[in-house]
Design an enzyme around this catalytic site. Structure first.
Site, PDB file in Angstrom:
ATOM      1  N   GLY A  40       0.801  -1.217   0.000  1.00  0.00           N
ATOM      2  CA  GLY A  40       0.000   0.000   0.000  1.00  0.00           C
ATOM      3  C   GLY A  40       0.832   1.263   0.000  1.00  0.00           C
ATOM      4  N   THR A  42       3.206   4.568   1.067  1.00  0.00           N
ATOM      5  CA  THR A  42       2.941   5.745   1.890  1.00  0.00           C
ATOM      6  C   THR A  42       1.460   6.086   1.908  1.00  0.00           C
ATOM      7  OG1 THR A  42       5.139   6.694   1.543  1.00  0.00           O
ATOM      8  CG2 THR A  42       3.375   8.223   2.113  1.00  0.00           C
ATOM      9  N   GLY A 182       5.300  24.707   6.901  1.00  0.00           N
ATOM     10  CA  GLY A 182       4.892  24.440   5.530  1.00  0.00           C
ATOM     11  C   GLY A 182       3.400  24.600   5.364  1.00  0.00           C
ATOM     12  N   ILE A 186      -0.438  19.201   2.630  1.00  0.00           N
ATOM     13  CA  ILE A 186      -0.271  18.243   3.722  1.00  0.00           C
ATOM     14  C   ILE A 186      -0.330  18.951   5.070  1.00  0.00           C
ATOM     15  CG2 ILE A 186       1.265  16.548   4.790  1.00  0.00           C
ATOM     16  CD1 ILE A 186       2.379  15.940   2.025  1.00  0.00           C
ATOM     17  N   GLU A 205       4.998  29.573   7.200  1.00  0.00           N
ATOM     18  CA  GLU A 205       5.169  29.441   5.760  1.00  0.00           C
ATOM     19  C   GLU A 205       6.202  30.451   5.269  1.00  0.00           C
ATOM     20  OE1 GLU A 205       5.619  28.783   2.173  1.00  0.00           O
ATOM     21  OE2 GLU A 205       4.157  27.420   3.114  1.00  0.00           O
ATOM     22  N   GLY A 271       7.285  19.304   1.894  1.00  0.00           N
ATOM     23  CA  GLY A 271       7.285  18.592   0.622  1.00  0.00           C
ATOM     24  C   GLY A 271       7.843  17.188   0.731  1.00  0.00           C
ATOM     25  N   HIS A 443     -30.893  17.246  -9.352  1.00  0.00           N
ATOM     26  CA  HIS A 443     -31.245  18.313  -8.412  1.00  0.00           C
ATOM     27  C   HIS A 443     -31.889  17.703  -7.164  1.00  0.00           C
ATOM     28  CE1 HIS A 443     -32.690  22.225  -6.984  1.00  0.00           C
ATOM     29  NE2 HIS A 443     -33.867  21.644  -6.765  1.00  0.00           N
TER      30      HIS A 443
END
Length: 464
Positions: A40, A42, A182, A186, A205, A271, A443
């Protein structure tokens, strides 16, 4: 030493690898898949699936908490509590069921699964360290699917209260103070979830705004949500090092001053990078594209019979991209003629509200030289959104002005991730504004916003 020969070796059982192995098995190829962890990758074990489980738990907790005070629905409950250990146990149970399902599919499709860490000796040979000793696998074809790992900040190595998203999904308790380094998807997904669970969250950031990969129009509702949930955002701020007592983060603010932020945990989400070490890349003669493996439109590398898929090949680092590549390569090895020629790959940011992008944004379309027409329909005018107390956000369609070919579709709002398939299908099928506008949408649903955005671009939206 045991030696196994096969038609196809798949190194790595993440989303791309396990799909490649299963499809190869379906096609009758003698296939071996090598993985040191549970199948599976990460995404399933410490990424997409467990994070969405945590986000769901946080949403439910916030929903119940909302009803402790005055609300328009007239619902009243006592102040809720959460047994976070039980939440994590539930999350782990989902992961276990899914990893077990993949193992079952390997068996069903006669894929040999070797549990251990593999090292490529050459383009046809892999040595695997297993609990029972070393196994050598010799293969006619190889698919490299080693995935990616979190990027580490040199001055803030992982360990102790400095954690990656992996550890953030298995904390013993909700932290009192959480600092997230960051402001990408994520960091904000997890930051918002923990804020809903009661943590005091600060996002640091380095750029001048969060979610900088998206245009400001798309991120505006998310920024408003951050404020609503009491999350402090420190933009244009650099993370420096741990505080001397190890219980905080030293940052450099926009004006050049240093400040210490108290933190029980410091979550680093700056990242991910391709996993290029630990599996024998140095022993292969592969052409690289910077720090990722270079491939063509069939995922072929510079070595005959060696393919690479998923995060190892760079952006976009998305599980569904890897899956599509894995399926394609298995069919190529089986003799079918396939090429990776996708018009668009949808991407979802599971913040509150969610963001979906597919194809070109207005700015990207302009940069590509297109003269465009844009239709935007706000959920403020959508009945279903109103009845769910989630009327923030919109659907936006970008099309060529001359022939109305749809170039890109974006949305921000509660639950819009489920619209991503409709968006990508429209682009893949070469839809024009008239196609979307002329399709009857049920709708009341949020999907009507898609039709209305196309109508707006044509100049005659019906509900605004």
């Amino acid at each position: 030493m045991k030696t196994i020969s096969c038609k196809l070796l798949v190194l790595g059982a993440g989303p791309g690898g396990y799909i490649a192995a299963i499809r190869a098995g379906q096609l009758g190829l003698d296939t071996v898949v090598v993985e040191g962890n549970a199948p599976g990758g990460t995404c399933l074990n410490v990424g997409c699936i467990p994070s969405k489980a945590l986000i769901h738990a946080a949403d439910e907790f916030e929903k119940v908490s909302h009803f402790t005070g005055d609300n328009v629905l007239g619902i009243s409950v006592q102040k809720p509590t959460i047994d976070f250990g039980k939440t994590v146990e539930w999350k782990d149970g989902i992961v276990k069921r899914l990893t077990g399902g993949i193992a079952g599919l390997f068996k069903k499709n006669k894929v040999q699964h070797i549990t251990g860490w593999g090292t490529m000796i050459d383009g046809k040979t892999c040595e695997v360290e297993t609990a029972d000793g070393k196994v050598t696998v010799k293969a006619e074809n190889v698919i490299l699917a080693t995935g990616s790992v979190p990027i580490e900040i040199p001055s803030l190595p992982f360990g102790g209260n400095v954690i990656s998203s992996t550890e953030a999904l298995s904390l013993d308790a909700v932290p009192g103070k959480l600092v997230v380094i960051g402001g990408g998807y994520i960091g904000l997904e997890l930051g918002i979830a923990y804020a809903k669970l009661g943590a005091d969250v600060t996002v640091v950031e380095a750029l001048d705004r969060v979610l900088a990969q998206y245009d400001k129009e798309l991120t505006k509702p998310v920024v408003a949500s951050l404020k609503k949930h009491g999350i402090t955002v420190m933009a244009s701020t650099k993370a420096k090092t741990l505080a001397k007592d190890g219980k905080g983060l030293v940052v450099e603010t926009a004006d050049g001053k240093e400040e210490t932020l108290k933190a029980d945990n410091i979550l680093v989400t700056v990242g991910r990078r391709a996993k290029t070490e630990g599996w024998g890349l140095e022993g292969l003669d592969l052409t690289m594209n910077g720090r990722v493996v270079a491939i063509d439109d069939q995922c072929r590398t510079s070595m005959t019979g060696v393919y690479a898929i998923g995060d190892l090949t760079g952006e976009p680092m998305l599980a569904h991209r890897a899956m599509a590549q894995g399926e394609m390569v298995a069919e190529i090895v089986a003799g079918e003629h396939r090429r990776f020629d996708k018009v668009a790959i949808p991407a979802v940011c599971f913040t509150d509200p969610e963001i979906v992008t597919c194809g070109l944004s207005p700015d990207e379309a302009k940069a590509a030289g297109h003269d465009t027409v844009i239709g935007l329909f706000p959920f403020l005018a959508n009945g279903r959104a109103m009845t769910m107390e989630s009327d923030e956000g919109f659907v936006r369609v970008v099309a060529r002005k001359d022939n109305h070919l749809v170039l890109g579709i974006q949305a921000v709002g509660k639950g819009v991730s489920e619209l991503s398939a409709a968006f990508s299908l429209a682009l893949e099928m070469g839809a024009r504004l008239e196609d979307i506008a002329g399709t009857i949408h049920a709708h009341p649903t949020q999907s009507e916003g898609f039709q209305e955005a196309a109508l707006k671009a044509l100049g005659h939206a019906l509900h605004i």
